[in-house]
Motif scaffolding. Structure first.
Motif, mmCIF file in Angstrom:
data_model
loop_
_atom_site.group_PDB
_atom_site.id
_atom_site.type_symbol
_atom_site.label_atom_id
_atom_site.label_comp_id
_atom_site.label_asym_id
_atom_site.label_seq_id
_atom_site.Cartn_x
_atom_site.Cartn_y
_atom_site.Cartn_z
ATOM 1 N N LEU A 138 8.957 3.570 -2.596
ATOM 2 C CA LEU A 138 8.008 2.988 -3.536
ATOM 3 C C LEU A 138 6.841 3.941 -3.797
ATOM 4 C CD1 LEU A 138 7.520 0.543 -5.264
ATOM 5 C CD2 LEU A 138 6.367 -0.544 -3.343
ATOM 6 N N ASP B 90 -1.330 -3.540 -0.312
ATOM 7 C CA ASP B 90 -1.347 -2.119 0.021
ATOM 8 C C ASP B 90 -0.460 -1.817 1.218
ATOM 9 O OD1 ASP B 90 -3.074 -3.438 1.737
ATOM 10 O OD2 ASP B 90 -4.485 -1.782 1.884
ATOM 11 N N ILE C 83 3.098 -1.646 -0.194
ATOM 12 C CA ILE C 83 3.325 -0.430 -0.980
ATOM 13 C C ILE C 83 3.362 0.795 -0.076
ATOM 14 C CG2 ILE C 83 2.338 1.089 -2.730
ATOM 15 C CD1 ILE C 83 1.309 -1.464 -4.108
#
Length: 78
Positions: free
Chosen positions: A14, A5, A8
């Motif tokens: 992204l 996480d 990302i």
């Protein structure tokens, strides 16, 4: 090692790409529902608007989570 996480949420491109994919998948599901209900696969206005809403919601929540992650990071001095 950073968790997934953090990778990302650490990348704005992204996040945008995932929001577009999520919105597209949501529209596709609406089209498949039309296929099951009416026998015709159609990405009508309702499916497109649902995809845009889902993508926008994903983008808003992911951006909020990113800001929280950056704010809570002890190594961040901003």
């Amino acid at each position: 090692m950073r968790e997934l996480d953090e990778h990302i949420l650490g990348s704005p491109p992204l996040i945008i790409l995932m929001a577009l994919l999520f919105g597209g998948a949501f529209s596709l599901v609406f089209g498949l529902v039309a296929l099951v209900m009416e026998g015709v696969f159609e990405l009508g206005e309702q499916a497109v608007l649902a995809g845009i809403s889902a993508g926008g919601g994903f983008l808003a929540v992911a951006w909020w989570a990113r800001q929280r992650m950056l704010h809570d990071d002890p190594g961040n001095e901003d």
